[in-house]
Structure formats: structure tokens, C-alpha cells
Scaffold this motif. Structure first.
Motif, PDB file in Angstrom:
ATOM      1  N   VAL A   7       3.247  -6.506 -13.916  1.00  0.00           N
ATOM      2  CA  VAL A   7       2.888  -6.381 -12.496  1.00  0.00           C
ATOM      3  C   VAL A   7       1.473  -6.954 -12.283  1.00  0.00           C
TER       4      VAL A   7
ATOM      5  N   PHE B 268       0.828  -1.196   0.000  1.00  0.00           N
ATOM      6  CA  PHE B 268       0.000   0.000   0.000  1.00  0.00           C
ATOM      7  C   PHE B 268       0.871   1.258   0.000  1.00  0.00           C
TER       8      PHE B 268
ATOM      9  N   PHE C  80       4.076 -14.604   3.268  1.00  0.00           N
ATOM     10  CA  PHE C  80       2.641 -14.935   3.298  1.00  0.00           C
ATOM     11  C   PHE C  80       2.341 -16.247   2.550  1.00  0.00           C
TER      12      PHE C  80
ATOM     13  N   ARG D 132      -5.182   1.859  -8.372  1.00  0.00           N
ATOM     14  CA  ARG D 132      -4.531   0.695  -7.772  1.00  0.00           C
ATOM     15  C   ARG D 132      -4.332   0.895  -6.262  1.00  0.00           C
TER      16      ARG D 132
ATOM     17  N   PHE E 266      -7.175  -4.712  -9.623  1.00  0.00           N
ATOM     18  CA  PHE E 266      -5.726  -4.628  -9.894  1.00  0.00           C
ATOM     19  C   PHE E 266      -5.438  -5.101 -11.316  1.00  0.00           C
TER      20      PHE E 266
HETATM   21  C1  HEM Z   1      -2.462  -4.141  -0.448  1.00  0.00           C
HETATM   22  C2  HEM Z   1      -2.399  -4.777  -1.574  1.00  0.00           C
HETATM   23  C3  HEM Z   1      -1.263  -4.609  -2.523  1.00  0.00           C
HETATM   24  C4  HEM Z   1      -0.770  -3.466  -3.073  1.00  0.00           C
HETATM   25  C5  HEM Z   1      -1.276  -2.055  -2.872  1.00  0.00           C
HETATM   26  C6  HEM Z   1       0.345  -3.836  -3.909  1.00  0.00           C
HETATM   27  C7  HEM Z   1       1.135  -2.951  -4.602  1.00  0.00           C
HETATM   28  C8  HEM Z   1       2.275  -3.262  -5.294  1.00  0.00           C
HETATM   29  C9  HEM Z   1       3.167  -2.302  -5.920  1.00  0.00           C
HETATM   30  C10 HEM Z   1       2.988  -0.813  -5.893  1.00  0.00           C
HETATM   31  C11 HEM Z   1       4.156  -2.995  -6.523  1.00  0.00           C
HETATM   32  C12 HEM Z   1       5.333  -2.425  -7.305  1.00  0.00           C
HETATM   33  C13 HEM Z   1       4.968  -2.338  -8.759  1.00  0.00           C
HETATM   34  C14 HEM Z   1       5.973  -1.634  -9.593  1.00  0.00           C
HETATM   35  O1  HEM Z   1       7.183  -1.787  -9.408  1.00  0.00           O
HETATM   36  O2  HEM Z   1       5.561  -0.878 -10.496  1.00  0.00           O
HETATM   37  C15 HEM Z   1       3.905  -4.390  -6.294  1.00  0.00           C
HETATM   38  C16 HEM Z   1       4.681  -5.418  -6.780  1.00  0.00           C
HETATM   39  C17 HEM Z   1       4.450  -6.735  -6.528  1.00  0.00           C
HETATM   40  N1  HEM Z   1       3.489  -7.263  -5.666  1.00  0.00           N
HETATM   41 FE1  HEM Z   1       1.994  -6.238  -4.785  1.00  0.00          FE
HETATM   42  N2  HEM Z   1       0.494  -5.197  -3.881  1.00  0.00           N
HETATM   43  C18 HEM Z   1      -0.466  -5.704  -3.030  1.00  0.00           C
HETATM   44  C19 HEM Z   1      -0.645  -7.020  -2.698  1.00  0.00           C
HETATM   45  C20 HEM Z   1       0.160  -8.055  -3.136  1.00  0.00           C
HETATM   46  C21 HEM Z   1       0.003  -9.427  -2.794  1.00  0.00           C
HETATM   47  C22 HEM Z   1      -1.076  -9.950  -1.844  1.00  0.00           C
HETATM   48  C23 HEM Z   1       0.971 -10.128  -3.442  1.00  0.00           C
HETATM   49  C24 HEM Z   1       1.284 -11.602  -3.430  1.00  0.00           C
HETATM   50  C25 HEM Z   1       0.673 -12.479  -2.735  1.00  0.00           C
HETATM   51  C26 HEM Z   1       1.758  -9.192  -4.183  1.00  0.00           C
HETATM   52  C27 HEM Z   1       2.835  -9.514  -4.981  1.00  0.00           C
HETATM   53  C28 HEM Z   1       3.608  -8.626  -5.698  1.00  0.00           C
HETATM   54  C29 HEM Z   1       4.677  -9.005  -6.607  1.00  0.00           C
HETATM   55  C30 HEM Z   1       5.137 -10.426  -6.927  1.00  0.00           C
HETATM   56  C31 HEM Z   1       5.197  -7.815  -7.130  1.00  0.00           C
HETATM   57  C32 HEM Z   1       6.344  -7.697  -8.139  1.00  0.00           C
HETATM   58  C33 HEM Z   1       5.716  -7.488  -9.495  1.00  0.00           C
HETATM   59  C34 HEM Z   1       6.683  -7.388 -10.636  1.00  0.00           C
HETATM   60  O3  HEM Z   1       7.852  -7.067 -10.427  1.00  0.00           O
HETATM   61  O4  HEM Z   1       6.279  -7.645 -11.785  1.00  0.00           O
HETATM   62  N3  HEM Z   1       1.250  -7.944  -3.977  1.00  0.00           N
HETATM   63  N4  HEM Z   1       2.763  -4.539  -5.543  1.00  0.00           N
END
Ligand code: HEM
Ligand code: HEM
Length: 463
Positions: free
Chosen positions: A337, A31, A66, A423, A388
Motif C-alpha cells: 500500500v 480518509f 484524479f 496514516r 504515508f
Molecule cells: C487523503 C489521503 C489518502 C488516504 C487517507 C488514503 C488512504 C487509503 C487507504 C486506507 C487505502 C486502503 C489500504 C488497505 O486496503 O489496507 C488506500 C489504498 C489505495 N490508495 Fe489511498 N489514500 C489517500 C490518498 C491517495 C491518493 C492521492 C492516491 C493516488 C493518487 C491513492 C491511491 C491508492 C491506491 C492505488 C490504493 C490501493 C493500494 C493497494 O491495494 O496496494 N490514495 N488508500
């Protein structure tokens, strides 16, 4: 002194509780990083809370903290249950718990202060790597000796997946993390990207995927109250997964000058991945097809089946984006992403949560504190994640097509603001879901009502 560590199935529960706690921590960091993508000036003077530090804490905490541990916890329950024996050593499972979580903890504590090896998905520093490998070795020894002591002849497919996960991780993790170079954890030059993505790919492919598949194979037939459609098919899917998934990490670096043969193998076998994925999906579908009400009426199984649906979406998208001509538009932007979230949260996270809600009552002998809260969590995550996926895919296409037409990265940024703001707003739903889940779990452990026949079931499972 450590009496709790010999209580049967206590380590399984501990892994699940830790998974729920890390889900909350990871969501906070997700977040925060989402806010920083809309408002980079937010909290400007806190060095530990800048995007570049929050992001790795978020990603690693979600995957290693997690999804992974929650699935390990469910496996530590179904392994002895399916083999009709006891876990070989509960204290050894606690040792795995301790070392695994030490590694995860080194994320928020270390990355936030710049202590990182700076390679995506391989960020943990050497000592943290060692700690994770020790945890994995403890899990291998424990699982192997439990299998050796089994009362049941047939080794059900979930056990194949569970055991194999740790054997693969014990070799793939040190290799991708270049653990023989403790100071940097890296190789020189371009070759490093091949090593990096070997693990960056096998983390989802040969750690999260087999654990999630094993858990789905456990929960679905159990809730449907029917045997698995085909054991043979399930094993075919297992062997195809190893044959194909292990060496296709090159599809993450198709836009770089890695050897052409490696690109070709990665692309061809990425497409072939349709086979093991279809086998898993068809097998689960055929098992559940006459028992839709039981599956969708049970909040835990609904999460698991939801995870299977996300698996289908992920694995239609995956092979498509492995095609170099499509990837020229989708690479390096929010499209990926979006894929990462439906894969890790949609597939891995849903199944981890579903398996946990199914298994906790079996361990405690008590009803869940609230099944309605499980349904609420399902609703919140589904709303947030679907949002998302749509928002990030659209943002990725805006970026990709603009770049493809020669536009600069900087000039596209203003167009992304509505997507990034949506997002961040959608993140509130997933963050709330993580809190609801933790509350429900802790209340279930404290106050859930004793189930009818639960003691009997537990005795049968543990016998
Ligand atoms: C509160 C909910 C969530 C928010 C607001 C969120 C937000 C984000 C953001 C801002 C990034 C960085 C994206 C970028 O570099 O442009 C990210 C990356 C990532 N998040 Fe989340 N996320 C959330 C939940 C989750 C959950 C529950 C998982 C996995 C169980 C997850 C897995 C990942 C992964 C694997 C990346 C790397 C993506 C990539 O490099 O392609 N996220 N997330
Ligand atoms: C048929 C199976 C799949 C194929 C062929 C596939 C293919 C791909 C490709 C080509 C990328 C790189 C995209 C790019 O950088 O342009 C990617 C990224 C990713 N995939 Fe998949 N995928 C599949 C299934 C999965 C599953 C099941 C998971 C999770 C359990 C997963 C997790 C991820 C993650 C986290 C990323 C982001 C990596 C990053 O940070 O750049 N994928 N996938």
C-alpha cells in the motif's frame, strides 16, 4: 447550444478541473477508509460507508478520476502545441471527457451500493467499461488526426507517449477486464488473476506512467528553457517501456500457483525495468542539471521534479519487491500500500498537478491565482506522502515479519493501531492539499491576472 465545446483548449481545461474535483472526492473516501481501519465502528449503520465499499471508490476515483484525467488534460494541451496545429476536434475531446467521467462517476454511485465486478482495479461494471473504451477511442481518433494535420515535422517524445497510451489502453483495458463476458467481467478460476493483473499492472504501467512521463518531458525542458538532452535516448526509453512493462503483471501474483514461466518472465523483466526508468530519469536530469534554480524555483516544475524523485524511489522499490524471496515478507500487507501511494500520488499525482499548474496559465492567458498556494499544496502533499510511505512501510514490515514467523493475522492487528492512526492523521494533509488545489484552480479560472505576453504565447502555441 454546446458552443463552449468548440472553444479551443476548453476540453483540456475541463479534464484538469474534473481531475481536481475527483482528487477531493477520492481523498474524502481515502480518509474515511483510513478512519475505518482504526475505528471500524465509525458510522456503523451506513451500508455505503463501510471499508469494503469505500476502498474501491477511493482507489478508482484517485486513479481514473484524479491522476488519469489531469494528465489527459495536459496532453490535450501539449499535443497540438507541440505539433503547432489545433486539436483536430474540440467537441470530440469533450465527448471523451463526458464518457470518461461517466465511468468515474459510476464508482461512487455504483460501488457504494455494491454494483461492482469486485476485481481489484477492474471493478467497473460492463457499461462503465464500455463508456471508458469509447472515451479512449475518441482520444485515439482525435490525437491521430491532430498528428496527421501537424505543421511540425518532428514528433516530440511527449506525443509518442500520449498517443501510445490510448492505443495500449484500447487493447489492454478490454482484455484485463474480460469485456467479452459482460455479466461477470471475469474468467473462471486462477486464470482470472492473470487477466485481472494484466490490467491491474498496465493501468499504472501503460496508462499512468506514459502519460506522466510525457507530461514531465513537456514541462521540464520548457521551464529550464533548454532543449531536451537527447531525443534518441527518450525514444529508446519509450520502446523499452513497451518491451518490458506490458507483460510483467505476474509479479503481483507470485505467491499463487500461476505458471512458473510466467513468474520467471515477470521477475526478470521487472528487474530490467531499471533500464527505461533510468533513461527517463537521466534524460530529464541532464536536461535540467544546469537550471536547478529555474526548476526548483517554479512551483509547478517543482511538483514535476518531485514526481521524478518519487519515480526513482518507486522504481528502486518495485524491482526489489518483485524478488520472490523479499515478496514473501512484503506481499499482502501495508508495504505494498505504501508502494502504491508513492507510485500513484508521488509519481503520477505530482506530475499531474505540476503539469496542470504549468499549463493552466498557458491556456487562460492569466497568472495563477496564487503560486504560494501551489507551494503550499506541494508542502502538504510532500509531508503527508512521506509520512504515508514511512508509516505504511514500517507497518508492512511488522505484519510481514510476524506472519513469516508463524504469527496469525489477527494477533498482529493490535500492533498496527499506531500506524493506522498516524496514516489517518497524515491523510488530513493530503485531503487539505486537494482542497487547496481545487480552490486555487477555480480562483485562477475566475480571477487570475492577465499575463504579460500571454496572448502572444498562446497565439504562438496554437498557430
Ligand atoms: C487523503 C489521503 C489518502 C488516504 C487517507 C488514503 C488512504 C487509503 C487507504 C486506507 C487505502 C486502503 C489500504 C488497505 O486496503 O489496507 C488506500 C489504498 C489505495 N490508495 Fe489511498 N489514500 C489517500 C490518498 C491517495 C491518493 C492521492 C492516491 C493516488 C493518487 C491513492 C491511491 C491508492 C491506491 C492505488 C490504493 C490501493 C493500494 C493497494 O491495494 O496496494 N490514495 N488508500
Ligand atoms: C520498475 C518499476 C516497477 C516495478 C518492478 C514494480 C513492481 C511491483 C510489484 C512486484 C508489486 C506487487 C507487490 C505485491 O503485491 O507484493 C507492485 C505493486 C504496485 N505497483 Fe509497482 N512497480 C514498479 C513501478 C510502479 C509504478 C511506476 C507505478 C505507478 C505508476 C506502480 C504502481 C503500483 C501499484 C498501484 C501497486 C499495488 C497493486 C496492488 O494493489 O496490489 N508501480 N509493483
Amino acid at each position: 447550444m454546446f458552443k463552449f465545446a468548440s472553444k479551443p483548449q476548453s476540453a483540456a481545461l475541463a479534464f484538469m478541473v474534473a481531475g481536481s474535483v475527483w482528487f477531493v472526492v477520492g481523498a474524502v473516501y481515502g480518509f474515511m477508509s483510513a478512519i475505518h481501519l482504526v475505528a471500524p465502528e465509525f458510522l456503523p449503520h451506513v451500508g455505503a460507508l463501510v471499508f469494503g465499499r469505500e476502498r474501491p471508490v477511493h482507489v478508482n476515483t484517485m486513479l481514473y478520476g484524479f491522476v488519469g484525467p489531469m494528465l489527459v488534460g495536459s496532453g490535450l494541451y501539449y499535443l497540438p502545441a507541440l505539433l503547432r496545429t489545433r486539436l483536430w476536434s474540440e467537441p470530440l475531446a469533450w465527448a471523451a471527457f463526458f464518457f470518461w467521467n461517466l465511468t468515474v462517476l459510476s464508482g461512487p454511485v455504483g460501488f457504494a451500493f455494491g454494483i461492482t465486478q469486485g476485481r481489484e482495479y477492474n471493478e467497473y461494471v460492463w457499461l462503465a467499461d464500455v463508456s471508458l473504451v469509447i472515451a479512449v477511442v475518441c482520444l485515439i481518433v482525435n490525437s491521430a488526426l491532430t498528428i496527421a494535420n501537424r505543421q511540425e515535422d518532428q514528433i516530440y517524445v511527449s506525443i509518442w507517449y500520449f498517443m501510445a497510451t490510448f492505443l495500449w489502453t484500447a487493447s489492454n483495458y478490454p482484455l484485463g477486464n474480460v469485456m467479452w463476458h459482460p455479466a461477470t467481467g471475469a474468467m473462471p478460476g486462477l486464470i482470472d488473476s492473470i487477466f485481472l493483473w494484466f490490467w491491474g499492472h498496465n493501468l499504472p504501467g501503460l496508462l499512468i506512467t506514459p502519460l506522466a512521463t510525457g507530461a514531465a518531458y513537456f514541462v521540464i525542458p520548457r521551464v529550464a528553457r533548454t532543449p531536451l538532452n537527447s531525443h534518441t535516448l527518450s525514444l529508446l526509453g519509450f520502446w523499452l517501456l513497451i518491451a518490458l512493462y506490458s507483460h510483467i503483471g505476474g509479479h503481483h501474483v507470485l505467491q499463487s500457483p500461476i505458471p512458473n514461466w510466467l513468474k520467471t518472465v515477470s521477475v526478470v523483466d521487472s528487474i530490467a525495468m531499471v533500464l527505461p526508468v533510468s533513461i527517463v530519469v537521466i534524460n530529464l536530469w541532464m536536461t535540467a542539471r544546469n537550471f536547478g534554480r529555474r526548476i526548483w524555483g517554479d512551483p509547478a516544475a517543482r511538483l514535476v521534479m518531485g514526481g521524478v524523485v518519487w519515480y526513482i524511489v518507486t522504481c528502486i522499490q518495485g524491482p526489489l519487491q518483485s524478488l520472490p524471496f523479499l515478496q514473501r515478507v512484503t506481499h499482502f500487507n501495508n508495504w505494498t500500500v505504501g508502494h502504491a501511494h508513492i507510485a500513484m500520488l508521488g509519481f503520477g499525482g505530482y506530475i499531474a498537478l505540476g503539469a496542470m499548474w504549468h499549463i493552466v496559465p498557458l491556456i487562460t492567458g492569466r497568472e495563477l491565482y496564487s503560486k504560494k498556494l501551489v507551494s503550499l499544496q506541494f508542502g502538504l502533499v510532500t509531508f503527508g506522502l512521506t509520512g504515508f510511505f514511512l508509516v505504511l512501510t514500517a507497518a508492512g514490515l511488522v505484519q510481514g515479519t510476524a506472519w513469516h514467523n508463524g504469527e496469525t493475522v489477527l494477533r498482529v492487528l493490535p500492533q498496527l493501531v499506531p500506524f493506522m492512526a498516524s496514516r489517518a492523521a497524515l491523510g488530513v494533509f493530503i485531503f487539505t492539499a486537494s482542497l487547496v488545489g481545487l480552490y486555487n484552480l477555480l480562483m485562477s479560472l475566475r480571477r487570475g491576472e492577465e499575463q504579460e505576453g500571454a496572448q502572444l504565447q498562446r497565439a504562438e502555441d496554437a498557430a
